[in-house]
Scaffold this active site. Structure first.
Site, mmCIF file in Angstrom:
data_model
loop_
_atom_site.group_PDB
_atom_site.id
_atom_site.type_symbol
_atom_site.label_atom_id
_atom_site.label_comp_id
_atom_site.label_asym_id
_atom_site.label_seq_id
_atom_site.Cartn_x
_atom_site.Cartn_y
_atom_site.Cartn_z
ATOM 1 N N ALA A 69 0.846 -1.198 0.000
ATOM 2 C CA ALA A 69 0.000 0.000 0.000
ATOM 3 C C ALA A 69 0.880 1.248 0.000
ATOM 4 O O ALA A 69 0.504 2.281 -0.553
ATOM 5 C CB ALA A 69 -0.926 -0.003 1.199
ATOM 6 N N THR A 70 2.049 1.139 0.609
ATOM 7 C CA THR A 70 2.974 2.278 0.596
ATOM 8 C C THR A 70 3.275 2.680 -0.850
ATOM 9 O O THR A 70 3.248 3.867 -1.198
ATOM 10 C CB THR A 70 4.282 1.908 1.345
ATOM 11 O OG1 THR A 70 3.946 1.631 2.708
ATOM 12 C CG2 THR A 70 5.306 3.023 1.277
ATOM 13 N N ASN A 149 -4.737 4.203 11.573
ATOM 14 C CA ASN A 149 -4.023 3.012 12.031
ATOM 15 C C ASN A 149 -3.635 3.074 13.492
ATOM 16 O O ASN A 149 -3.466 2.064 14.141
ATOM 17 C CB ASN A 149 -2.771 2.773 11.172
ATOM 18 C CG ASN A 149 -1.897 3.991 11.047
ATOM 19 O OD1 ASN A 149 -2.360 5.077 10.711
ATOM 20 N ND2 ASN A 149 -0.622 3.837 11.325
ATOM 21 N N GLN A 177 -6.565 0.298 6.583
ATOM 22 C CA GLN A 177 -7.092 -0.223 7.853
ATOM 23 C C GLN A 177 -8.606 -0.390 7.806
ATOM 24 O O GLN A 177 -9.216 -0.841 8.778
ATOM 25 C CB GLN A 177 -6.713 0.716 9.009
ATOM 26 C CG GLN A 177 -5.233 0.839 9.254
ATOM 27 C CD GLN A 177 -4.627 -0.408 9.902
ATOM 28 O OE1 GLN A 177 -5.329 -1.269 10.436
ATOM 29 N NE2 GLN A 177 -3.310 -0.506 9.862
ATOM 30 N N SER A 194 -4.067 -2.961 1.198
ATOM 31 C CA SER A 194 -2.920 -3.834 1.442
ATOM 32 C C SER A 194 -3.412 -5.208 1.892
ATOM 33 O O SER A 194 -4.319 -5.299 2.724
ATOM 34 C CB SER A 194 -2.068 -3.211 2.553
ATOM 35 O OG SER A 194 -0.951 -4.008 2.821
ATOM 36 N N HIS A 196 -1.863 -7.638 3.653
ATOM 37 C CA HIS A 196 -1.496 -8.234 4.949
ATOM 38 C C HIS A 196 -2.307 -7.695 6.119
ATOM 39 O O HIS A 196 -2.195 -8.210 7.234
ATOM 40 C CB HIS A 196 0.016 -8.136 5.188
ATOM 41 C CG HIS A 196 0.558 -6.778 5.525
ATOM 42 N ND1 HIS A 196 0.885 -6.416 6.806
ATOM 43 C CD2 HIS A 196 0.838 -5.711 4.750
ATOM 44 C CE1 HIS A 196 1.376 -5.174 6.801
ATOM 45 N NE2 HIS A 196 1.343 -4.720 5.564
ATOM 46 N N THR A 232 6.947 -7.732 -12.933
ATOM 47 C CA THR A 232 6.263 -9.027 -13.025
ATOM 48 C C THR A 232 5.405 -9.239 -11.782
ATOM 49 O O THR A 232 5.890 -9.101 -10.659
ATOM 50 C CB THR A 232 7.301 -10.162 -13.128
ATOM 51 O OG1 THR A 232 8.144 -9.880 -14.240
ATOM 52 C CG2 THR A 232 6.639 -11.512 -13.294
ATOM 53 N N CYS A 315 5.731 1.511 12.622
ATOM 54 C CA CYS A 315 6.816 2.384 12.154
ATOM 55 C C CYS A 315 7.224 3.349 13.261
ATOM 56 O O CYS A 315 8.394 3.568 13.508
ATOM 57 C CB CYS A 315 6.390 3.188 10.931
ATOM 58 S SG CYS A 315 5.162 2.386 9.937
HETATM 59 N N1 PLP Z 1 -1.643 3.082 5.404
HETATM 60 C C1 PLP Z 1 -2.006 2.662 6.612
HETATM 61 C C2 PLP Z 1 -3.143 3.333 7.305
HETATM 62 C C3 PLP Z 1 -1.343 1.601 7.235
HETATM 63 O O1 PLP Z 1 -1.711 1.198 8.441
HETATM 64 C C4 PLP Z 1 -0.265 0.985 6.550
HETATM 65 C C5 PLP Z 1 0.508 -0.095 7.184
HETATM 66 O O2 PLP Z 1 0.883 -0.009 8.335
HETATM 67 C C6 PLP Z 1 0.065 1.445 5.277
HETATM 68 C C7 PLP Z 1 -0.639 2.499 4.733
HETATM 69 C C8 PLP Z 1 1.174 0.824 4.475
HETATM 70 O O3 PLP Z 1 0.816 -0.471 4.055
HETATM 71 P P1 PLP Z 1 1.921 -1.502 3.527
HETATM 72 O O4 PLP Z 1 2.415 -2.230 4.737
HETATM 73 O O5 PLP Z 1 1.185 -2.409 2.580
HETATM 74 O O6 PLP Z 1 2.970 -0.725 2.841
#
Ligand code: PLP
Length: 372
Positions: A69-70, A149, A177, A194, A196, A232, A315
């Site tokens: 997602a980042t 989050n 989230q 995302s 995971h 890929t 983080c």
């Molecule tokens: N955005 C939010 C609100 C998140 O909680 C997170 C992950 O902690 C991310 C973005 C980033 O997701 P990813 O771990 O897939 O890069």
């Protein structure tokens, strides 16, 4: 170990692991190859794409897989600014966004792009009046997350998207989230998700894009994902994401009811002396961010090695800096440092949650006795 950090990541669902296995062990073909094994892998990727799009639930549009997602957020923000007409490149966001949004904005700001960061109330919510005042025809993108989050509060995404559109801006929703946990409201032009966080594998995210809102590509190369995101694809990761999304949609009501029950049990178990951080009404209840005056939350975490819980975002936890979200809702450094976040969900049992909280209470009381 009792795992109470569902905002950092979630356990992979057994159904997801089973769906992925053939794509790891047997069919290793490149999904972009023209022969049969490649076409089979490509077909599996397309099924997964539909499953993730369906779970997002906004209809129409298109979805591109990304590495996280980042990446999806970086792409959405930088690629939208890149494509914006001249004189319309400002980005409006919120002080409590994830680092993926805030740091992308900071990077752009360093290159001369104007950024507006809205503050929030003590409930953690954006004030729509502030957004309205900040919007004008210089704004290319409004980026606001669905579920925070760190404190779980739910932003009014539908209203935010309406205001953005009235000013001719696009709207990005970081729904990482929120996916599978709350309904994603109609309105956003871009949605980042995302795998995971919904019991899928790590290493895969996606960007849903409304027609016409596709950002300029960030990753160049082989032209995969309709030329929008080269690289890929991993059929195993895509299939895992798809299976997790389908499961989340199927189990939405059941997961929701379970989380509500856990929230009530958790509040009972914490008892008096603890204060919830952020508003409690517009909130996803699988995130309990809570504080107790004068405790050292970092010490609590290191004292309780068999319980996985956190200070805030995974983080932020490593940095030693007090959370920017807790600061933004008005907590001072001491209050932020005495806050913990418990995240629970599908596979958490009430017994383990209540048991963990009773250990947290004992450890907090021990700290208080020692300090007295
Ligand atoms: N955005 C939010 C609100 C998140 O909680 C997170 C992950 O902690 C991310 C973005 C980033 O997701 P990813 O771990 O897939 O890069």
């Amino acid at each position: 170990m009792i795992y109470l950090d569902y905002q950092a990541t979630t356990p992979v669902a057994p159904e997801v692991a089973a769906a992925m296995q053939p794509w790891i062990e047997q069919n290793f073909a490149n999904p972009h190859s023209p022969y049969r094994a490649g076409r089979e892998a490509a077909a599996a990727v397309e099924v997964a794409r539909d499953q993730v799009s369906d779970a997002i639930g906004l209809g129409g549009g298109s979805l591109a897989f990304t590495g996280s997602a980042t990446e999806a957020i970086n792409w959405a923000i930088k690629g939208t600014v890149e494509k914006a007409p001249s004189g319309r490149n400002r980005v409006i966001t919120v002080q409590t966004e994830h680092a993926a949004v805030l740091d992308s904005c900071e990077w752009l700001e360093g290159r001369g792009v104007p950024i507006t960061r809205l503050s929030v109330g003590s409930d953690g919510l954006v004030r729509l009046g502030d957004l309205k005042s900040a919007l004008d025809d210089s704004v290319a993108l409004v980026a606001v997350m669905l579920v925070n989050n760190e404190i779980g509060v739910i932003q009014p995404i539908g209203e935010i998207a309406d205001l953005a559109h009235q000013a001719g801006s696009l709207m990005l929703c970081d729904a990482v989230q929120g996916l599978g946990r709350v309904q994603i409201p109609e309105g956003p032009d871009l949605v980042a998700v995302s795998a995971h966080k919904i019991h899928g594998p790590k290493g895969i995210g996606a960007l849903w894009m409304n027609k016409g809102a596709e950002p300029a590509p960030l990753i160049h190369g082989g032209g995969q994902e309709r030329g929008l995101r080269s690289g890929t694809l991993s059929p195993a990761l895509c299939v895992g994401f798809g299976a997790a999304a389908r499961l989340a949609a199927e189990r939405f009501d059941e997961d929701h009811a379970h989380v509500e029950k856990l929230w009530t049990a958790a509040l009972d178990a914490f008892g008096a002396g603890w204060i919830i951080n952020g508003g409690v009404e517009q909130r996803y209840r699988g995130n309990l961010n809570i504080r107790r005056e004068n405790i050292d939350a970092a010490r609590l975490i290191s004292d309780l090695r068999d319980i996985a819980f956190s200070l805030g975002s995974a983080c932020a936890s490593g940095s030693g800096r007090p959370s920017h979200v807790l600061r933004a809702i008005g907590l001072n450094d001491g209050e932020a440092r005495s806050s913990v976040r418990l995240g629970f969900g599908r596979y958490t049992t009430e017994e383990e949650l209540v048991g963990a909280i009773s250990h947290i209470n004992e450890a907090a009381e021990a700290q208080e006795r020692f300090a007295a």
